[in-house]
Every structure is written in C-alpha cells, then in structure tokens.
Design a protein around this motif. Structure first.
Motif, PDB file in Angstrom:
ATOM      1  N   PRO A 181       0.624  18.543  11.757  1.00  0.00           N
ATOM      2  CA  PRO A 181       1.132  19.518  12.247  1.00  0.00           C
ATOM      3  C   PRO A 181       0.673  20.687  11.266  1.00  0.00           C
ATOM      4  O   PRO A 181       0.095  21.964  11.041  1.00  0.00           O
ATOM      5  CB  PRO A 181       1.869  20.025  13.189  1.00  0.00           C
TER       6      PRO A 181
ATOM      7  N   ALA B 178       4.527  17.473  15.868  1.00  0.00           N
ATOM      8  CA  ALA B 178       3.730  18.598  17.338  1.00  0.00           C
ATOM      9  C   ALA B 178       4.074  17.717  18.140  1.00  0.00           C
ATOM     10  O   ALA B 178       4.288  19.237  19.331  1.00  0.00           O
ATOM     11  CB  ALA B 178       2.741  17.461  17.343  1.00  0.00           C
TER      12      ALA B 178
ATOM     13  N   GLU C 253       0.820  22.305  20.741  1.00  0.00           N
ATOM     14  CA  GLU C 253       0.130  21.659  20.931  1.00  0.00           C
ATOM     15  C   GLU C 253      -1.208  20.735  20.964  1.00  0.00           C
ATOM     16  O   GLU C 253      -2.332  20.703  20.141  1.00  0.00           O
ATOM     17  CB  GLU C 253       1.370  20.587  20.910  1.00  0.00           C
TER      18      GLU C 253
ATOM     19  N   ALA D 132       0.399  10.543  16.848  1.00  0.00           N
ATOM     20  CA  ALA D 132       1.154  11.614  16.456  1.00  0.00           C
ATOM     21  C   ALA D 132       1.678  11.233  14.794  1.00  0.00           C
ATOM     22  O   ALA D 132       3.103  10.681  15.037  1.00  0.00           O
ATOM     23  CB  ALA D 132       2.433  12.625  17.188  1.00  0.00           C
TER      24      ALA D 132
ATOM     25  N   THR E 123       2.512  15.839  25.755  1.00  0.00           N
ATOM     26  CA  THR E 123       1.444  14.887  24.483  1.00  0.00           C
ATOM     27  C   THR E 123       0.658  14.493  25.210  1.00  0.00           C
ATOM     28  O   THR E 123      -0.535  14.163  25.365  1.00  0.00           O
ATOM     29  CB  THR E 123       1.929  14.284  23.630  1.00  0.00           C
TER      30      THR E 123
END
Length: 331
Positions: A102, A119, A127, A151, A160
């Motif tokens: 990120p 993230a 995100e 990730a 996520t």
C-alpha cells in the motif's frame, strides 16, 4: 486494528480430487527493492533486480516448476520489469498475480506507518482504491486481469476477501499459516493451518508452515506458549522437540526445510505453498541474500528442495491447475 483471521470450518476445506495427487506450488513476491532495516518510504520504487528473474525462472523450469509471480505496483508500471516478467509468464506453468504494497500504490491518502503497511488496516474505500489501481496496472501491462492476490506483508483485513471477490479474483494467498503479526499492528493467523479453504467465493491458499520434531502434533498451540518465554521457540527447535518451518529459502536452513517437507508428505498435506521475494535474486537487496555466497546458497536450497520433492512424488501445480482442481468434485 489487529485482525484475527477466522479459522475455516471443516465444511469449507477444499477437497482436492484424487487425480490432483500431492502437489507443490511456488509464489514469487515480485516487488521493488528497499532497505528492509529502514522505515518504509514511497520513494523506493527501483526494480532493477527484475532483470535476474528470467534466468531464475529458467532454473525452475528445467526442474519442471513454474512461478506464480505476485506483482506489485512499482513493477507493473515499469516497462523493463514488465518485459522481463512477460518472458516468465510465457511459460504456461507460470502466472501473473497481484501483490499490494500500500505504501507504493496510489492513491496515497494515508500516512506511511508500520500499521498502514498492512493494507487490511486501511479504511475499506482506500483499500479498495489501491486494489483497483494495482489490478488496472497489471491488466494494462499483461493484457489480462489477475486472478490471484497477496496482500504485502500478509496484510489481509476484514474487508479484503469481499473486495477481491467483487473484482473477479479467485484465489487469495495473504494468509501465513500459524504466524501472528499483532506486535507490528498486523493480522493474527494463529488459528490457520496449511489446508486450502473456501471463503467469500475465493480459494484461500495459506503460505505453508510445517511443524517438525517429536512434539509436532501439538505444534501451533505449543509454539504459541513457547513464544511467550525468552528464547522459547529456539530452545524447542535446538532440542528437537518442536521446530516451526516456513517453506522458503529465506532464513530457513535447507536441512530443516527438507525435514519439514517429509513431515508434510507423511501427514498427507495435499498442496504445499512455497514463497520467496524477487529482490533476493540479486545480492544486497534482502537480509537473506547479502552477497554472492548467499546467492549460491539460495540456488542450492532450491536444487535440493526440488530434488527432494521429485523423490517424494510431489509434482508442481500451476495456478491454472490449482483453480481447475478446486472446481472439480472430490473423489
């Protein structure tokens, strides 16, 4: 936020078909170079080490294995890196996936901190925007949307999986079986084993962790207890009682890894997930490969491991084969 990944129920475990056999797969975290001992910095976007990836891939291909390359944003927008990766992806045993760092992926709306490097700790909308930016960059670079996601730093969060499913991803490999990153602000995988499972419409394939030693049957629980004591895990490992081994050449001695693979096969683990970082292919980029001697040891690790897997009858599985097998009925 410290996210504990929910352990899968028995009914969500992937039941691999009989013809899948016992297999292994290799993920390569394809990323920019940076000094791992210093704070993260958005300015670190060099991808010079990618020039070494095609030759490294050749070594794997000669042993019948491909690489699923989990590519992050600085790599996806670098034409030279994309060209090198294109040569790897031309091998049908290899594939391009997504890896989200990120701190180097737009939009840059967060402060760069250790917690924000995971993230899944970011606000859901941020995100999502970063996943979109990465997905779009990879699609533009390679002509197809990625199906597999990781990730960076194993930084999965509560939102996520749903975000990935909405964007057409089919496999996540952000989970590191048996590890706990809460001390750094990251997620806790303490309740997760090595078995692939279904969650939110995706297949979750954890990065394999194998416990060896005479107390391995109590591995995860005992290791958590030992971790509360000074040098507890090290004492268990040195005495041969319990050793936690990740399937990677990075800081995992080959003798311990070979033992771990033999244990995994004995226990009937159907799919082993290996991993390494692309900057380790050039000395000086990671703590694991500091010089030419380390690089030679890195390659010997893989030669020995691939040889042992062949002896044990464990064949390579590409991302395509894994997804196809997950769709088949068991039997």
């Amino acid at each position: 936020m410290r996210y504990r990944v929910p352990p899968p129920g028995a009914d969500s475990l992937v039941a691999w078909p009989a013809n899948f056999g016992m297999r292994f797969t290799i993920f390569c975290d394809v990323e920019e170079e940076f000094d791992w001992s210093r704070p993260l910095d958005r300015a670190n976007r060099s991808t010079r080490a990618l020039a070494a990836l095609p030759e490294a891939h050749r070594r794997f291909a000669e042993r019948g294995a491909g690489l699923t390359c989990m590519v992050d944003h600085p790599v996806a927008v670098d034409p030279a890196a994309v060209e090198a990766l294109g040569r790897v992806a031309a091998d049908p045993r290899s594939a391009i996936g997504a890896q989200l760092h990120p701190w180097v992926t737009p939009p840059f709306d967060e402060v760069v901190t250790p917690a924000n490097s995971y993230a899944g700790n970011l606000p859901c909308a941020l995100e999502a925007a970063k996943i979109d930016a990465l997905t779009e960059a990879l699609t533009a670079a390679f002509g197809a949307r990625p199906l597999a996601y990781r990730a960076g730093r194993y930084g999965i969060g509560a939102d996520t999986i749903a975000l990935l499913a909405e964007r057409g991803y089919r496999l996540d490999t952000s989970v590191r079986a048996g590890y706990d990153y809460r001390a750094d602000g990251g997620p806790n995988f303490g309740g997760i084993g090595n078995a692939a499972y279904r969650v939110g419409g995706l297949v979750e394939l954890p990065f394999s962790t194998v416990f060896s030693g005479s107390l391995r049957r109590r591995g995860a629980a005992l290791h958590r207890i030992a971790a509360r004591l000074p040098h507890g895990p090290g004492v268990l490992a040195r005495t041969g009682l319990l050793n936690r081994v990740s399937l990677t050449p990075e800081d995992m001695p080959i003798a311990e890894a070979l033992t771990a693979v033999s244990v995994a096969v004995e226990e009937g683990q159907r799919l082993l997930a290996f991993s390494f970082h692309s900057p380790s292919l050039v000395p000086g980029n990671t703590p694991y490969v500091r010089d030419a001697t380390d690089l030679a040891a890195f390659h010997r690790w893989w030669d020995a491991m691939l040889g042992r897997l062949a002896q044990l009858g464990v064949d390579h599985a590409s991302l395509t084969e894994i997804l196809a097998a997950a769709d088949q009925p068991p039997g």
